[in-house]
Design a protein around this motif. Structure first.
Motif, short mmCIF file in Angstrom:
data_model
loop_
_atom_site.label_atom_id
_atom_site.label_comp_id
_atom_site.label_asym_id
_atom_site.label_seq_id
_atom_site.Cartn_x
_atom_site.Cartn_y
_atom_site.Cartn_z
N HIS A 371 0.90 -1.19 -0.11
CA HIS A 371 0.00 0.07 0.02
C HIS A 371 0.85 1.20 0.01
O HIS A 371 1.20 1.78 1.02
CB HIS A 371 -0.94 -0.05 1.37
CG HIS A 371 -1.40 -1.45 1.56
ND1 HIS A 371 -2.48 -2.18 0.59
CD2 HIS A 371 -1.12 -2.34 2.51
CE1 HIS A 371 -2.85 -3.35 1.14
NE2 HIS A 371 -1.93 -3.39 2.36
N ASN A 376 3.50 1.64 3.26
CA ASN A 376 3.33 0.35 3.69
C ASN A 376 3.70 -0.67 2.61
O ASN A 376 3.05 -0.72 1.49
CB ASN A 376 2.00 0.06 4.34
CG ASN A 376 1.72 -1.47 4.82
OD1 ASN A 376 0.73 -1.81 5.04
ND2 ASN A 376 2.96 -2.12 4.84
N HIS A 378 4.74 -4.81 1.55
CA HIS A 378 4.81 -6.10 2.16
C HIS A 378 5.86 -6.60 1.31
O HIS A 378 6.15 -6.55 0.19
CB HIS A 378 3.60 -6.91 1.53
CG HIS A 378 2.37 -6.42 2.39
ND1 HIS A 378 2.20 -6.12 3.83
CD2 HIS A 378 1.04 -5.85 1.99
CE1 HIS A 378 1.07 -5.76 4.18
NE2 HIS A 378 0.40 -5.68 3.25
N GLU A 412 0.64 -3.04 9.58
CA GLU A 412 -0.81 -3.16 9.81
C GLU A 412 -0.70 -4.69 10.59
O GLU A 412 -1.96 -4.84 10.96
CB GLU A 412 -1.58 -3.10 8.47
CG GLU A 412 -0.80 -3.87 7.42
CD GLU A 412 -1.83 -3.86 6.00
OE1 GLU A 412 -2.56 -2.83 6.06
OE2 GLU A 412 -1.33 -4.33 5.13
ZN ZN Z 1 -1.73 -5.20 3.54
#
Ligand code: ZN
Length: 465
Positions: A371, A376, A378, A412
């Motif tokens: 994101h 953010n 991953h 998150e």
């Molecule tokens: Zn995520």
């Protein structure tokens, strides 16, 4: 049978307290292969029963771990054999939906998708959305402050909870079911239970804030030839779309190629030759406005190519490709990460991680997506084998570079047990000590989700009850 279990059964009834095979046959989590190891699973039907169960457990110094949909990724709901799980699965009612106030009152065991569908049926929207929508529960979303795909527009779970009810370790019910957007009458106590992974109380009900359902969704996939252009593209689109940009999901080439190559179900909508791709979405924006903004971005050389979904089916396909994260797991064991950092630090951070991994391992598959609009990322890392030692090495390659740039080891997913050794990268000693102070104040015996996020006593072992 132990005294505490007997008392729980005598007070709450057999069907409320599972033991033996009824416990051990249950999966420990949807991403896990093991089963629940616990003395019992308590399944209360009401806040009053949660309170009763905790009052009994508290009196016996019995440790308790709350269970929602068990979709977590950081071992935050894992139980030890001497612990008791408390599942909110039978508290799964939507109690009220008020379309004038745009609020929904729910019990914490309601599955996220049921909340979304109920809002949708009234032409409203609950904006929280993530891959686990069909299994995760609102209580779990609250306890981890879940993020997902629309944070850039609507914020995280914290921004969608107006009030809640939680039960403290000793059984005290804290009802803070505020229904207003603005309420500054003293401490905002609900925040104690949002994102604290069930360590300060067990959330039983919540008042959710709903939004108007957008009239349409415009979804676009673009390709870019340089990372340095992406922040400018994000800024350009956010400005041009007048605040309707609701997702900005970046994908590095390796990830994009993996999710658009068989056996993955998606075909590449844009050729696989570019180093970066972005899936973006606008909610409630005229398609012509999006097209004009994309044309301008192309003319400014911010993007190389773009595909705009022409139907709901195509929109689903684009998201299906982005959400097909399991493709990263198909070529051997992998470890998944969830980090936060400033957009301006991303390119340098990824280069640093890749060089550390290349130094430590001969083979290294690095899949990056995330994101980007929220800072953010991953990362899914495969090095061809898996052991505890390999895991530690990979973890330090991912986490250590965050220290210098003030990044976070958890954007998150939370901390649980998995990221506990790395909490000090993102939080100062003073911050962690204040977390301990709050924990001791609310749960002096340390019975709620013990050992998760941080140890009660600095230096490792849990403080004696
Ligand atoms: Zn995520």
């Amino acid at each position: 049978m132990s005294q505490v279990l007997q008392e729980l059964i005598d007070t709450l009834g057999d069907d409320c307290v599972l033991t033996g095979d009824d416990v051990h046959s249950r999966s420990a989590g949807i991403w896990r292969r093991d089963t629940v190891q616990a003395k019992a699973i308590i399944r209360p039907r009401s806040t009053q029963e949660v309170s009763t169960a905790l009052r009994i457990c508290h009196a016996h110094d019995q440790k308790v771990v709350a269970h929602g949909g068990l979709t977590g990724l950081v071992e935050s709901a894992i139980t030890q054999p001497d612990e008791v799980a408390l599942s909110l699965e039978r508290m799964n009612q939507i109690e009220e939906l008020n379309s004038v106030d745009r609020t929904m009152v729910v019990q914490s065991g309601v599955v996220l998708q049921a909340v979304q569908d109920a809002a949708d049926a009234q032409d409203l929207m609950f904006p929280l959305d993530l891959g686990g929508r069909g299994s995760c529960t609102i209580g779990g979303n609250i306890s981890t402050n879940a993020g997902g795909n629309r944070v850039v527009r609507y914020g995280m779970t914290r921004d969608m909870v107006l009030g809640l009810e939680a039960v403290l370790a000793d059984g005290t019910v804290v009802s803070s079911m505020n229904r207003m957007i603005k309420n500054n009458a003293g401490y905002d106590l609900k925040q104690l239970f949002i994102g604290t992974e069930g360590t300060l109380g067990i959330v039983t009900r919540a008042v959710l804030r709903l939004r108007e359902k957008p009239l349409n969704q415009v979804t676009v996939l673009v390709a870019s030839d340089a990372f340095v252009k992406l922040p400018g593209f994000l800024k350009h689109m956010d400005q041009a779309l007048g605040g309707t940009l609701s997702a900005f999901e970046a994908m590095w080439n390796r990830f994009y190629t993996q999710v658009t190559t068989a056996p993955a179900r998606s075909q590449p909508p844009i050729s696989q030759e570019y180093p970066y791709y972005v899936l973006l979405e606008a909610m409630g924006c005229d398609e012509g406005v999006v097209e004009a903004a994309l044309t301008e971005a192309y003319e400014k050389d911010l993007i190389c190519d773009a595909v705009l979904a022409q139907s709901e089916g195509q929109r689903q396909q684009l998201w299906g490709m982005r959400d097909d994260v399991e493709q990263c797991f198909r070529d051997g064991p992998t470890i998944a990460f969830d980090v936060s950092l400033r957009i301006s630090d991303m390119e340098g951070y990824v280069a640093e991680v890749e060089s550390r991994l290349a130094e430590a391992f001969e083979r290294c598959d690095v899949y990056i997506f995330g994101h980007m609009g929220d800072g953010n990322l991953h990362l899914v890392i495969g090095v061809g084998a898996y052991s505890k030692e390999i895991r530690r090495k990979v973890e330090s390659s991912i986490y250590e570079p965050l220290r210098a740039i003030g990044g976070s080891v958890s954007a998150e997913h939370g901390v649980g047990l998995e990221k506990k050794p790395y909490l000090d990268i993102s939080r100062s000693t003073v911050e962690i000590e204040l977390m301990r102070t709050l924990k001791r104040a609310l749960d002096p015996k340390g019975i709620l989700n013990p050992g998760k996020i941080f140890d009660l006593a600095p230096g490792g072992a849990e403080a004696a009850a």
